[in-house]
Write a protein that holds these residues in place. Structure first.
Motif, short mmCIF file in Angstrom:
data_model
loop_
_atom_site.label_atom_id
_atom_site.label_comp_id
_atom_site.label_asym_id
_atom_site.label_seq_id
_atom_site.Cartn_x
_atom_site.Cartn_y
_atom_site.Cartn_z
N LEU A 195 1.04 -1.04 0.28
CA LEU A 195 0.44 0.27 -0.46
C LEU A 195 0.28 1.28 0.25
CD1 LEU A 195 -2.62 -1.29 2.63
CD2 LEU A 195 -2.73 -0.96 -0.19
N PRO A 196 0.44 2.44 -0.96
CA PRO A 196 0.71 3.68 -0.28
C PRO A 196 1.25 3.74 1.21
CG PRO A 196 -0.18 4.07 -2.33
CD PRO A 196 -0.92 2.50 -0.95
N ALA A 197 2.55 4.63 1.85
CA ALA A 197 2.38 4.79 2.58
C ALA A 197 1.42 6.01 3.04
CB ALA A 197 4.14 5.50 3.08
N GLY A 198 1.29 5.38 4.75
CA GLY A 198 -0.01 5.62 5.47
C GLY A 198 -1.68 5.18 4.98
N SER A 199 -1.50 4.54 4.10
CA SER A 199 -3.11 3.92 3.74
C SER A 199 -3.11 2.22 3.84
CB SER A 199 -2.57 4.10 1.74
OG SER A 199 -2.64 5.01 1.15
N PRO A 200 -4.11 2.97 4.46
CA PRO A 200 -5.17 1.23 5.24
C PRO A 200 -5.60 0.25 4.37
CG PRO A 200 -6.55 3.32 5.38
CD PRO A 200 -5.39 4.03 5.05
N ARG A 201 -6.00 -0.37 4.63
CA ARG A 201 -6.49 -1.41 4.09
C ARG A 201 -8.03 -1.21 3.77
NH1 ARG A 201 -3.28 -4.24 1.55
NH2 ARG A 201 -1.16 -4.86 2.49
N PRO A 202 -8.63 -1.92 3.09
CA PRO A 202 -10.18 -1.21 3.39
C PRO A 202 -10.92 -1.28 4.38
CG PRO A 202 -9.61 -3.25 1.53
CD PRO A 202 -8.54 -2.53 1.74
N PHE A 203 -11.18 -2.66 5.01
CA PHE A 203 -11.73 -3.16 5.62
C PHE A 203 -10.86 -2.07 6.61
CE2 PHE A 203 -13.29 -5.46 1.94
CZ PHE A 203 -14.20 -4.73 1.91
N SER A 204 -9.89 -1.78 7.11
CA SER A 204 -9.35 -1.75 8.65
C SER A 204 -10.27 -0.57 9.72
CB SER A 204 -7.88 -1.31 8.36
OG SER A 204 -7.82 -0.07 8.01
N ASP A 205 -9.88 -0.26 10.55
CA ASP A 205 -10.45 0.98 11.59
C ASP A 205 -9.98 2.19 11.03
OD1 ASP A 205 -12.03 -1.81 12.93
OD2 ASP A 205 -10.21 -1.38 14.36
N GLY A 206 -9.52 2.17 10.42
CA GLY A 206 -8.91 3.70 9.56
C GLY A 206 -9.03 4.47 8.17
N ASN A 207 -10.36 3.48 7.48
CA ASN A 207 -10.81 3.64 6.37
C ASN A 207 -12.01 3.34 6.38
OD1 ASN A 207 -11.17 3.87 3.86
ND2 ASN A 207 -9.72 2.46 3.73
N PRO A 208 -13.05 4.18 7.09
CA PRO A 208 -14.41 4.16 7.24
C PRO A 208 -14.33 3.47 5.38
CG PRO A 208 -14.04 6.57 8.00
CD PRO A 208 -12.88 5.44 7.48
N ALA A 209 -14.37 4.48 5.03
CA ALA A 209 -15.09 4.51 3.30
C ALA A 209 -14.76 3.55 2.99
CB ALA A 209 -14.02 6.23 2.86
N GLU A 210 -14.26 2.26 3.31
CA GLU A 210 -13.96 1.03 2.85
C GLU A 210 -12.96 1.31 1.52
OE1 GLU A 210 -17.24 -0.82 2.71
OE2 GLU A 210 -17.75 -1.45 4.92
N ILE A 211 -12.72 2.63 1.12
CA ILE A 211 -11.87 2.75 -0.37
C ILE A 211 -10.32 1.52 -0.31
CG2 ILE A 211 -9.91 4.24 -1.81
CD1 ILE A 211 -13.82 4.23 -1.22
N HIS A 212 -10.52 0.99 -1.98
CA HIS A 212 -8.37 0.19 -1.84
C HIS A 212 -8.22 1.52 -2.63
CE1 HIS A 212 -11.77 -3.54 -2.33
NE2 HIS A 212 -10.99 -4.10 -2.51
N HIS A 213 -6.65 1.14 -1.67
CA HIS A 213 -5.49 2.23 -1.78
C HIS A 213 -4.95 1.54 -3.16
CE1 HIS A 213 -6.92 5.06 0.16
NE2 HIS A 213 -7.81 4.74 1.58
N ALA A 214 -4.34 0.37 -2.96
CA ALA A 214 -3.61 -0.25 -3.45
C ALA A 214 -4.01 -0.57 -5.16
CB ALA A 214 -4.01 -1.81 -3.56
N ASP A 215 -3.28 -0.63 -5.82
CA ASP A 215 -3.11 -0.38 -7.43
C ASP A 215 -4.29 -2.08 -7.55
OD1 ASP A 215 -3.36 -0.44 -9.85
OD2 ASP A 215 -0.64 -0.45 -10.22
N LEU A 216 -5.39 -1.14 -8.73
CA LEU A 216 -6.17 -2.02 -8.51
C LEU A 216 -6.07 -3.16 -9.38
CD1 LEU A 216 -9.81 -2.46 -8.34
CD2 LEU A 216 -9.40 -1.53 -10.27
N ARG A 217 -4.37 -3.11 -10.25
CA ARG A 217 -4.18 -4.32 -10.83
C ARG A 217 -3.95 -5.16 -10.48
NH1 ARG A 217 -1.47 0.06 -15.32
NH2 ARG A 217 -1.07 0.68 -12.85
N ARG A 218 -3.27 -5.40 -9.05
CA ARG A 218 -2.43 -6.19 -8.52
C ARG A 218 -3.73 -6.86 -7.58
NH1 ARG A 218 2.49 -4.81 -6.88
NH2 ARG A 218 2.90 -6.67 -5.85
N LEU A 219 -4.38 -6.14 -7.28
CA LEU A 219 -5.82 -7.14 -7.04
C LEU A 219 -6.64 -7.87 -7.49
CD1 LEU A 219 -7.33 -4.35 -4.89
CD2 LEU A 219 -5.27 -5.90 -3.47
N LEU A 220 -5.74 -8.26 -9.33
CA LEU A 220 -6.39 -9.49 -9.77
C LEU A 220 -6.18 -10.57 -9.65
CD1 LEU A 220 -6.85 -7.46 -13.82
CD2 LEU A 220 -8.60 -8.26 -12.53
#
Length: 297
Positions: free
Chosen positions: A101-126
């Motif tokens: 993940l980019p520095a300081g970016s949380p996972r989509p379902f972590s407590d620090g990410n209430p919006a549930e955003i995927h900060h990782a490169d979407l292509r790497r999640l395929l």
């Protein structure tokens, strides 16, 4: 009256007693035999040390044996040489790992990410293609256009979906496709939106007409899609949603299976099809859904 004395005969086994003459030194008596045999002499220390060493060695070997037995019993049967079982139809996917993940970016379902955003490169999640697959050159894991995504749906519904996509304003679309040696074709699309609400809205719009949603290219107009009764969401990541459908008989030239995954701001479409009367297998389809869901979670 004359005093009489009664003589007591000696015990037959008692040795005769000698009386020393008056004024001489007493004659030494033979020692009586012991009641119990003497204890054996103490063993030398080096013998005791050897015994101790052998005892420790035996305990170590016993521990190693127990550890080996535990290791074998805790392994999967297919991991033990000589105990491999017949394949159940699953594909051989490479070992999966979540992208950095980019520095300081949380996972989509972590407590620090209430919006549930995927900060990782979407292509790497395929999900990567399994072993033995022939990768689709058009869907090689990179970015694709919304037109490419729309090409999976029947032509009569594309304009409607196009308007929904415009209203939802997707950010990115990534895709990967491959074909297995048995002819099964797989395509996975990841569509990322600006928020979880848009992703859910798009999913609801796709299925507003029928339970299986907007029909895909290659599905029979007479049979249609039905809920995949074998799919129970096994391996589903918490706070995600999964839906699986299968084309029922009589299907056309190929049987189609499709699945939708909604994870935070991203919607995934998984499509598998195979020509012939045998149709597509449920095991690799479910396996693909589970693994893709885990990558998105």
């Amino acid at each position: 009256m004359t005093e009489q004395t009664v003589e007591t005969p000696d015990a037959p086994d008692a040795p005769p007693t000698k009386t020393a003459p008056a004024g001489s030194a007493p004659v030494p008596q033979a020692p009586e035999p012991p009641l119990f045999p003497p204890l054996p002499p103490e063993q030398p220390r080096r013998v005791l040390r050897a015994v101790a060493r052998w005892t420790v060695a035996a305990l170590v070997l016993a521990g190693l044996g127990a550890g080996t037995a535990f290791g074998i019993t805790s392994m999967e049967r297919t991991d033990v040489p000589g105990l491999a079982t017949e394949s159940d139809g699953r594909w051989d996917y490479p070992e999966l790992s979540l992208p950095a993940l980019p520095a300081g970016s949380p996972r989509p379902f972590s407590d620090g990410n209430p919006a549930e955003i995927h900060h990782a490169d979407l292509r790497r999640l395929l999900l990567p293609a399994p072993a033995g697959a022939t990768v689709d050159k058009k869907l090689d894991g990179g970015w694709v256009s919304t037109e490419q995504y729309l090409s999976e749906y029947v032509k009569g519904k594309r304009s409607e979906i196009t308007q929904i996509l415009k209203d939802s304003a997707p950010r990115h679309v990534a895709a990967r496709g491959w074909t297995m040696p048995d002819g099964t074709s797989s395509r996975i699309y990841l569509v990322q939106f600006n928020s979880t609400a848009f992703a859910q809205y798009f999913r609801d719009a796709l299925v507003q007409d029928t339970p299986s949603g907007v029909p895909l290219v290659g599905t029979s107009e007479t049979s249609g899609m039905v809920l995949d009764e074998g799919w129970n969401g096994a391996g589903k990541v918490e706070r995600t949603a999964s839906y699986a459908f299968a084309e029922q008989k009589p299907y056309g030239a190929a049987q189609v299976r499709q699945g939708y995954l909604v994870a935070g701001d991203t919607l995934a479409l998984v499509v598998q099809s195979r020509k012939g009367k045998e149709g597509t297998e449920s095991v690799p389809f479910h396996q693909t859904l589970i693994l893709q869901n885990q990558l998105l979670g």
